[in-house]
Design a protein around this motif. Structure first.
Motif, short mmCIF file in Angstrom:
data_model
loop_
_atom_site.label_atom_id
_atom_site.label_comp_id
_atom_site.label_asym_id
_atom_site.label_seq_id
_atom_site.Cartn_x
_atom_site.Cartn_y
_atom_site.Cartn_z
N VAL A 183 34.52 50.69 35.39
CA VAL A 183 35.95 51.24 36.64
C VAL A 183 35.56 50.98 37.94
N LEU A 184 35.44 50.23 38.70
CA LEU A 184 35.22 49.67 40.26
C LEU A 184 36.37 49.69 41.20
N ARG A 185 35.38 50.48 42.36
CA ARG A 185 36.14 50.77 43.96
C ARG A 185 35.89 49.94 44.85
N ILE A 186 36.64 48.64 45.43
CA ILE A 186 35.82 47.80 46.07
C ILE A 186 36.85 47.64 47.81
N PRO A 187 35.96 48.46 48.21
CA PRO A 187 36.00 48.96 49.98
C PRO A 187 37.06 47.65 50.67
N SER A 188 35.48 46.30 50.28
CA SER A 188 35.95 45.48 51.05
C SER A 188 37.53 44.73 50.64
N ILE A 189 38.48 45.06 50.10
CA ILE A 189 39.83 44.68 49.93
C ILE A 189 40.72 45.40 49.33
N GLU A 190 39.62 46.97 49.55
CA GLU A 190 41.05 47.91 49.67
C GLU A 190 41.66 47.77 48.05
N ARG A 191 41.00 47.72 47.21
CA ARG A 191 41.38 47.55 45.70
C ARG A 191 40.30 48.82 44.86
N ASP A 192 40.73 49.10 43.76
CA ASP A 192 40.09 49.37 43.20
C ASP A 192 40.39 48.57 41.62
N ALA A 193 39.39 48.90 40.89
CA ALA A 193 39.91 47.80 39.93
C ALA A 193 38.94 48.11 38.18
N VAL A 194 39.76 47.97 37.07
CA VAL A 194 39.29 48.04 35.87
C VAL A 194 39.00 46.34 35.26
N ARG A 195 37.48 46.89 34.47
CA ARG A 195 36.91 45.52 33.36
C ARG A 195 36.93 45.48 32.63
N TYR A 196 37.93 44.78 31.07
CA TYR A 196 37.74 44.77 30.36
C TYR A 196 37.39 43.76 28.72
N ALA A 197 37.48 44.31 28.31
CA ALA A 197 37.24 43.28 27.00
C ALA A 197 38.73 43.12 26.99
N PRO A 198 39.08 41.49 26.78
CA PRO A 198 40.83 42.01 26.28
C PRO A 198 41.23 42.18 25.21
N LEU A 199 42.05 42.79 24.26
CA LEU A 199 42.13 42.94 23.44
C LEU A 199 42.90 41.82 22.06
N ALA A 200 42.11 41.19 21.12
CA ALA A 200 41.93 40.15 20.70
C ALA A 200 43.83 39.75 20.41
N GLY A 201 44.51 38.54 20.50
CA GLY A 201 45.44 38.58 19.25
C GLY A 201 46.89 38.00 20.69
N LYS A 202 48.05 38.19 20.93
CA LYS A 202 49.22 37.27 21.13
C LYS A 202 50.00 38.83 21.87
#
Length: 201
Positions: free
Chosen positions: A78-97
């Motif tokens: 879980v990330l905070r990116i002050p330069s673009i005023e965004r928080d973010a979450v990075r995750y491995a996608p759930l396989a499937g459709k």
């Protein structure tokens, strides 16, 4: 929540594929390593989103759903990116459709009936476990390669310590009931009554 410097963010997103964007900018990126970066706009005023950021909610909900045995994406950070005023979450996608992808790709009548019944059992099971998901629709439900149904994009989800009553079960269907393409996937009587077709999931 890890703070990410501008140069590190730019390095992370190098070669990324933009999957979703709105008038505020990028929302979802597929990074070069295959992981997903979901960006959330920072709130400038005092609000629940400012006090409890959506990126953190996403991560906490992912962990809670996994404890309930529901397939979900695996959160990496879980990330905070002050330069673009965004928080973010990075995750491995759930396989499937997603069920929406399967529907739009064309389904044989028997397969569509099978998936509709599975979807109804899945939603009843969620409600029985106290899961209230305002953004419930076919684009947020994934059919995994093993044939299980799982959830994605659940930052606004709540999990109550009790089974949902009929009022919340009915209210949880409103988003889908407003979608012409998906409305007939709802077996409202079964879902609100907590009676999945063919017995328990």
């Amino acid at each position: 929540m890890k703070r990410l410097r501008q140069q590190d963010y730019l390095a992370m997103r190098e070669g990324a594929e933009v999957l979703e964007v709105d008038h505020h900018g990028d929302k979802v990126l597929r990074l070069a390593d295959g992981s997903i970066l979901k960006l959330f706009r920072r709130r400038r005023v005092i609000s629940s989103a400012a006090l409890y950021p959506y990126a953190r909610r996403f991560a906490n909900n992912a962990a809670a759903l996994a404890r309930l045995g529901i397939p979900v994406p695996q959160v990496i950070e879980v990330l905070r990116i002050p330069s673009i005023e965004r928080d973010a979450v990075r995750y491995a996608p759930l396989a499937g459709k997603t069920l929406r992808e399967l529907l739009r790709g064309g389904l044989a009548p028997a397969r569509e009936r099978e998936l509709k019944a599975a979807f109804t059992r899945f939603v009843v099971g969620l409600h029985d476990q106290g899961v209230y998901f305002r953004s419930l629709h076919l684009g947020n439900v994934v059919c995994t390669p093993e044939g299980r149904l799982g959830l994605i994009d659940f930052a606004d989800l709540r999990i109550h310590p009790w089974s949902l009553g009929k009022y919340l079960r009915a209210r949880n269907l409103r988003r889908m009931q407003g979608l012409d393409e998906e409305r007939d996937w709802i077996d409202a009587a079964a879902i609100v009554g907590g009676r999945p077709p063919g017995g328990a999931q």
